[in-house]
Design a protein around this motif. Sequence first.
Motif: not given
Lengths: 410, 410
Positions: A403, A405-410
């Motif tokens: 969870r 790392n699937a959306a670290y930048r967002t």
Amino acid sequence: MAAVPSYTVVEGGTIITPRGFRAAGLHCGLKKTERNDIGAIVCEVPAAAAAVYTTNIFQAAPLQTTRESLHNGRLRAIIVNSGNANACTGKQGDADAYEMRALAAESFGVEAEDVAVASTGVIGENLKMDCVRDGIARLAGALTDETDGGEQFSQAILTTDLVKKELCVTLRIDGQPVTIAGAAKGSGMIHPNMATMLAFMTTDAKVGSEALRKLLKRTTDGTFNMITVDGDTSTNDMLVVMASGLSGQKTELDEHHPDWAAFAEAFAAVCEHLAKSIARDGEGATKLVEVVVSGAESSESARAIAKTVIGSSLVKTAVYGADANWGRIIAAVGRAGVPVNPHTVDIKLGDIDVLASSQPVPFDEDLALEYLKGDTVRISVELHMGEEQATAWGCDLTYDYVRINAAYRT
Amino acid sequence: MAAVPSYTVVEGGTIITPRGFRAAGLHCGLKKTERNDIGAIVCEVPAAAAAVYTTNIFQAAPLQTTRESLHNGRLRAIIVNSGNANACTGKQGDADAYEMRALAAESFGVEAEDVAVASTGVIGENLKMDCVRDGIARLAGALTDETDGGEQFSQAILTTDLVKKELCVTLRIDGQPVTIAGAAKGSGMIHPNMATMLAFMTTDAKVGSEALRKLLKRTTDGTFNMITVDGDTSTNDMLVVMASGLSGQKTELDEHHPDWAAFAEAFAAVCEHLAKSIARDGEGATKLVEVVVSGAESSESARAIAKTVIGSSLVKTAVYGADANWGRIIAAVGRAGVPVNPHTVDIKLGDIDVLASSQPVPFDEDLALEYLKGDTVRISVELHMGEEQATAWGCDLTYDYVRINAAYRT
């Protein structure tokens, strides 16, 4: 380690507990939330200093800057930001790291060549220098030798970390109390090779920079370089230590000093604590996993096997699921790339024997389940080939790692 | 590969489409559900045969048995079970693998020395030999050269796989139609080194076992050995190929045959298809990831980098989250352990440039998101250091990988 440690832990101690250090941390706008994202440690005298850096080829801009500052083994200050790694940021990134160093030197009243720079966070985006400039200006007024300064600094270096990682210990050198403290951040992209993501240590011991450098190298090999969260070696790993020499001890520490062994032990204890704290607080982790490999032909073999087992996604998911699936452990041992006798391996989960002489041992599954549900899981692998051993630390692989790392930048 | 392939795909073809082969698969009780768990391929004549095996030190019992059978480069049959890997099962495991071979030989009317044995499933538990005995006895009656036999066999080798992996192609050798087919299983503990989890190939080409062995070794290095699901090299990886020679071609194939290049190309196409199918159907995977590294100084460097990027948990989770986080790609390139010029790297996601000469390139995030949401993601890394290249295949890292592996045995 000796049965009775050479040191005692200083409860509530922080990075500024050793004499001669001030610190601060605050929010300047690099992180989206109001958490601290810039911090500094300043020493009131020139400190003997040493550092180790990532082996990743794409080293972030601050590492080059810090290397330059450390060429004479001396530092007065460290400036560090979180929220942006200043890595793969090209010439602008280099310029930004040098500007951070110059601004910190000016604000803190020290020479630029005595300032180390460190960054952690997203790769490939240029620093918002407006925020950095504002932050450094405000840090100068916030620096303090009160405990709060150390605590604010520890907060300022975190990214996806859930908890602060710090330890402070004290021991006697020449009969004088000497203090060693450390603070670190970890969480993801953690598979250090020469150092961890970011760690800072201070001591008031009187010790030369060359002795400090050797001790740091040797100690990190057995501590920070033996942890993994996800096998990904970062571009920003750095560990910096500063020794103020203000403890009041009579003679300078080196390998020939009668208290050297005690100092090295206390130093290693701080490193090991920080390293294990990073592993336990790995992204999404629910528990610390410790892999002890013994009976190896060489310490290199023991290290290779320990690191392969601790890094196995299948071992990590089995530990998360409290599944005593030792087949995955033996499979990892067998692919470590070093010689292993396939007929002589013993494996234990905690105190529970599951494999003896490479043959399955019937064991109580309920007992194993109970053990694996704990917050620390120790896997012991005895090879029966020699006398060498190694320990590696890591964590389980969970839904939350995915969870996060699937959306670290967002 | 040539612009026009040497072969055409046989729609609906299976492992028994090449002339001379029968197959079967059925449920004998090794799996808890009613899915097929034992299967066999039998050749009506002695087939030239070759195999490659895992490099894991703890090789499962069937691998030793198969090695013995293959010492003369000839096979008549393959017996394979799923649901239990017969790995780390001690002397009983060795005895069970030999008994499987003897029972299959007797049931199928061939010599024991002409039978290969393969197993896949849980490690460290002894085979339920009652089920195996019953299964082998029933297989003899079920063997058929009808398509259904090949389909039942393909089902029998699966564990956590969601789909069958198979391909059949045909080409002309000496003007005669020659057919090559393959079936594989993969899913987890997939990081082959010499071969994949389990793969079987048949052909009716007339080809010597030595030429076949060399071709197999070379082809697996660029196909099966370039895939990863989780970095864990299994104890049971094995790829076996049998050539019946019944195609009717006039002369035996070897490297000097005018049609050798065409045969090698078709052979590689089957291997690559199976390897990519395994990667795409990795445990929990939602997409196939392809990493192409070009401009490398050596093919070893290209392979090392491609495998490091494809294996990075952080790259895999970013792909799952459709996050164009190229910082994780460059970090993986930089820790591959081979020389890279830190100033000359280009990276593309599909056709979208994200890094040029190691500097960030502004790109359309929406376009990147759209691309990354597709079911196949290609990451291209150009090093600008030489002429060599390599391609690796893998999958994303998802919640389902964790779910599947946190409770595999239960």
